[in-house]
Design a protein around this motif. Sequence first.
Motif, mmCIF file in Angstrom:
data_model
loop_
_atom_site.group_PDB
_atom_site.id
_atom_site.type_symbol
_atom_site.label_atom_id
_atom_site.label_comp_id
_atom_site.label_asym_id
_atom_site.label_seq_id
_atom_site.Cartn_x
_atom_site.Cartn_y
_atom_site.Cartn_z
ATOM 1 N N GLN B 134 92.788 25.616 112.138
ATOM 2 C CA GLN B 134 91.861 26.751 112.249
ATOM 3 C C GLN B 134 90.437 26.258 112.495
ATOM 4 O O GLN B 134 89.711 26.822 113.318
ATOM 5 N N GLN B 135 90.046 25.191 111.744
ATOM 6 C CA GLN B 135 88.693 24.644 111.920
ATOM 7 C C GLN B 135 88.518 24.099 113.331
ATOM 8 O O GLN B 135 87.479 24.303 113.959
ATOM 9 N N GLN B 136 89.567 23.408 113.809
ATOM 10 C CA GLN B 136 89.476 22.843 115.152
ATOM 11 C C GLN B 136 89.399 23.948 116.197
ATOM 12 O O GLN B 136 88.653 23.846 117.176
ATOM 13 N N ASN B 137 90.190 25.000 115.974
ATOM 14 C CA ASN B 137 90.145 26.138 116.890
ATOM 15 C C ASN B 137 88.762 26.761 116.909
ATOM 16 O O ASN B 137 88.246 27.154 117.958
ATOM 17 N N LYS B 138 88.178 26.851 115.709
ATOM 18 C CA LYS B 138 86.833 27.432 115.614
ATOM 19 C C LYS B 138 85.835 26.573 116.397
ATOM 20 O O LYS B 138 85.003 27.092 117.132
ATOM 21 N N LYS B 139 85.975 25.245 116.227
ATOM 22 C CA LYS B 139 85.066 24.330 116.963
ATOM 23 C C LYS B 139 85.263 24.503 118.460
ATOM 24 O O LYS B 139 84.293 24.529 119.228
ATOM 25 N N LEU B 140 86.543 24.614 118.863
ATOM 26 C CA LEU B 140 86.847 24.790 120.282
ATOM 27 C C LEU B 140 86.234 26.091 120.806
ATOM 28 O O LEU B 140 85.654 26.130 121.893
ATOM 29 N N GLU B 141 86.401 27.135 120.001
ATOM 30 C CA GLU B 141 85.851 28.442 120.405
ATOM 31 C C GLU B 141 84.344 28.353 120.554
ATOM 32 O O GLU B 141 83.775 28.889 121.496
ATOM 33 N N ASP B 142 83.704 27.682 119.562
ATOM 34 C CA ASP B 142 82.247 27.535 119.623
ATOM 35 C C ASP B 142 81.844 26.731 120.854
ATOM 36 O O ASP B 142 80.871 27.085 121.541
ATOM 37 N N ALA B 143 82.602 25.645 121.089
ATOM 38 C CA ALA B 143 82.293 24.813 122.264
ATOM 39 C C ALA B 143 82.467 25.623 123.543
ATOM 40 O O ALA B 143 81.638 25.551 124.451
ATOM 41 N N ASN B 144 83.548 26.404 123.605
ATOM 42 C CA ASN B 144 83.784 27.244 124.782
ATOM 43 C C ASN B 144 82.681 28.270 124.961
ATOM 44 O O ASN B 144 82.245 28.542 126.082
ATOM 45 N N ALA B 145 82.235 28.827 123.845
ATOM 46 C CA ALA B 145 81.156 29.818 123.909
ATOM 47 C C ALA B 145 79.887 29.157 124.447
ATOM 48 O O ALA B 145 79.178 29.738 125.273
ATOM 49 N N THR B 146 79.620 27.933 123.980
ATOM 50 C CA THR B 146 78.439 27.193 124.453
ATOM 51 C C THR B 146 78.569 26.912 125.945
ATOM 52 O O THR B 146 77.608 27.100 126.705
ATOM 53 N N ILE B 147 79.775 26.488 126.350
ATOM 54 C CA ILE B 147 80.002 26.194 127.771
ATOM 55 C C ILE B 147 79.817 27.461 128.606
ATOM 56 O O ILE B 147 79.188 27.438 129.670
ATOM 57 N N ARG B 148 80.367 28.562 128.100
ATOM 58 C CA ARG B 148 80.231 29.836 128.844
ATOM 59 C C ARG B 148 78.770 30.219 128.957
ATOM 60 O O ARG B 148 78.322 30.625 130.038
ATOM 61 N N ALA B 149 78.033 30.080 127.859
ATOM 62 C CA ALA B 149 76.618 30.438 127.873
ATOM 63 C C ALA B 149 75.847 29.533 128.840
ATOM 64 O O ALA B 149 75.006 30.008 129.613
ATOM 65 N N ASP B 150 76.166 28.222 128.799
ATOM 66 C CA ASP B 150 75.506 27.272 129.704
ATOM 67 C C ASP B 150 75.819 27.620 131.158
ATOM 68 O O ASP B 150 74.949 27.585 132.037
ATOM 69 N N LYS B 151 77.098 27.969 131.367
ATOM 70 C CA LYS B 151 77.520 28.298 132.737
ATOM 71 C C LYS B 151 76.771 29.533 133.238
ATOM 72 O O LYS B 151 76.323 29.571 134.396
ATOM 73 N N GLU B 152 76.616 30.501 132.347
ATOM 74 C CA GLU B 152 75.884 31.712 132.737
ATOM 75 C C GLU B 152 74.423 31.389 133.028
ATOM 76 O O GLU B 152 73.851 31.932 133.971
ATOM 77 N N ARG B 153 73.863 30.504 132.184
ATOM 78 C CA ARG B 153 72.458 30.116 132.407
ATOM 79 C C ARG B 153 72.308 29.411 133.746
ATOM 80 O O ARG B 153 71.371 29.671 134.506
ATOM 81 N N ILE B 154 73.260 28.525 134.036
ATOM 82 C CA ILE B 154 73.213 27.787 135.302
ATOM 83 C C ILE B 154 73.358 28.754 136.468
ATOM 84 O O ILE B 154 72.655 28.656 137.484
ATOM 85 N N GLN B 155 74.288 29.689 136.306
ATOM 86 C CA GLN B 155 74.527 30.671 137.366
ATOM 87 C C GLN B 155 73.258 31.495 137.618
ATOM 88 O O GLN B 155 72.883 31.748 138.761
ATOM 89 N N THR B 156 72.623 31.917 136.506
ATOM 90 C CA THR B 156 71.389 32.700 136.636
ATOM 91 C C THR B 156 70.313 31.892 137.360
ATOM 92 O O THR B 156 69.606 32.409 138.234
ATOM 93 N N LEU B 157 70.256 30.628 136.962
ATOM 94 C CA LEU B 157 69.261 29.739 137.585
ATOM 95 C C LEU B 157 69.549 29.581 139.076
ATOM 96 O O LEU B 157 68.643 29.678 139.925
ATOM 97 N N LEU B 158 70.825 29.350 139.380
ATOM 98 C CA LEU B 158 71.218 29.196 140.782
ATOM 99 C C LEU B 158 70.929 30.467 141.572
ATOM 100 O O LEU B 158 70.451 30.422 142.708
ATOM 101 N N ASN B 159 71.242 31.612 140.917
ATOM 102 C CA ASN B 159 71.007 32.892 141.596
ATOM 103 C C ASN B 159 69.544 33.085 141.953
ATOM 104 O O ASN B 159 69.203 33.782 142.908
ATOM 105 N N SER B 160 68.681 32.473 141.136
ATOM 106 C CA SER B 160 67.258 32.633 141.401
ATOM 107 C C SER B 160 66.776 31.671 142.495
ATOM 108 O O SER B 160 65.685 31.827 143.031
ATOM 109 N N ILE B 161 67.629 30.676 142.757
ATOM 110 C CA ILE B 161 67.220 29.671 143.768
ATOM 111 C C ILE B 161 67.911 29.924 145.107
ATOM 112 O O ILE B 161 67.294 29.794 146.162
#
Lengths: 180, 359
Positions: B134-161
């Motif tokens: 469960q703890q590992q799953n939680k870490k994975l979920e958190d990591a995935n959430a971070t990756i998703r957020a980073d990806k969205e930030r990158i996408q937003t940045l790219l969209n502006s360029i």
Amino acid sequence: MFKEERDESIFEWGMLGDVKLGRPHLGEHVPVDVYRLMQFTLRDEMIRILGVEQTNQIFFAAGKKAGVEFVRNVVGKQADMNVFIEKLQMFLKKLQIGILRVEKADLEHGLLTLTVAEDLDCSGLPVTGEEICVYDEGFIAGLLLEQTGKDFNVKEIDCWCSGDRVCRFAIEPNGIEVKG
Amino acid sequence: MLTIEEQYIDQLTEAIYLLVSGKQTQTIAIPEDLPDNEIRQLYEYFNKMIVELDKASDFSYSLSRGELDYEAPKGKMVLLQSYKNLQASLKHLTWVTQQIAGGDFSHKVDFMGDFSNAFNEMTRQLKEAFETIQQQNKKLEDANATIRADKERIQTLLNSILPVKVIDELNEHGYSAPRYFENVTVFFSDFVGFTKQSSDIDPVTLIDELNSIFKEFDHIVTEMDGERIKTIGDAFLAVWGMHLPLEDHAERAIEAALRMRQFLHKRNENWMLKWEVRIGLHTGNLVGGIVGETKFIYDVFGDTVNIASRMESNSEPMKINISDEVYALVKDKFMTTQRGSIFVKGKGECGMHFVEGRL
């Protein structure tokens, strides 16, 4: 409190008193024999005076009252039935009343088969072909009433006295929801 | 004195012999004329014992096959009672196991000797393993959430360029080839006296000013379905009709210019720093593509861009200067004033018009 006439039950947990205070030397525990001595002599006289059926009714009602008070004062009402059973097992073991186990549990329909090993009332008694744990039937009915708010039929189907090594209770809903 | 015939002893002996040899033993037929004495009593009790043993044997056989629902026979023999106790314990264990399988690791098994210890230890380890997972799953979920957020930030940045279609091409093919666009309208704006005014203002305030104005310009361009290409200092370059083909690209570009001018007028009324722009537009063909590798931008090239820039530099403060080509497309939509021409190398004279407003 203890000897006056009454039409309604007035028993409350506080009437058990403070045993620690009252028995600083002899302590809070007595052998099962002493408990059975009181119960069986009481039962003997009651049957002699009132008959078997009425005696059983009294024992069942007393057990039910005890079951209700036991949940209110010892086990505590639980949010989940499985947690309730687990806590009940723990307290019955701790207080040396018996070893409660679950054989079947259909919680959706309120059907249970419980066993109590090393039962306080009957374990080690002579095998007479009888199921004698009427007080326990009432006790279990009281436990479930306080936990669920519902009335249950509890019938002992196996007993040490009937030749088994555990007391087995078949439980089903009575179809009556008790309010208040 | 009791007299016993030898045959009665033999019958008993044989029955007991079969019993201890593991063979099926039948009850002994009691002769009707056998008197009601100790022999008869012995036979009767022996037969009762055989019956009880048979029941106990059937019961134990069912237990050995795991048939826990087998109805335990009634009887007083200790052997039978022990089997019944075993059956009760197994039924309870089945229930406990089902609870654990359902994820409830709080149950313990008591008073079953070594089995209790082993079972409880197994439950404890299962619980630990479950919690670890469960703890590992939680870490994975958190990591995935971070990756998703980073990806969205990158996408937003790219969209502006980069334009969206260019980003899609990069994602799909890994590169985006330059493209030739026909019949698009290019918009240029430039602040009047920016260089002089910028020397009088502190850099932070200057950047805030540019940012505030260009944010609104971006918003207007997007509203009018244009694409902002870039800013160069105080210059602003946008194009209509490029990645999103528009029949009314020129009209939309001019409408955007009018809104920008109106925005600046209003801003200047309420703000201590006053800004004016020159705006120029031209319609034609151009090439668009990504320039650079480690740090890249999307840019546009061609005569159309150059002429649009000339339109802007030949405009006047808070005026919108359009070329003949733009005029030809919008003359029925906007009031304009013709104002001469400029010489464009390689093209010749290029007529200019001021846009006054909508017709």
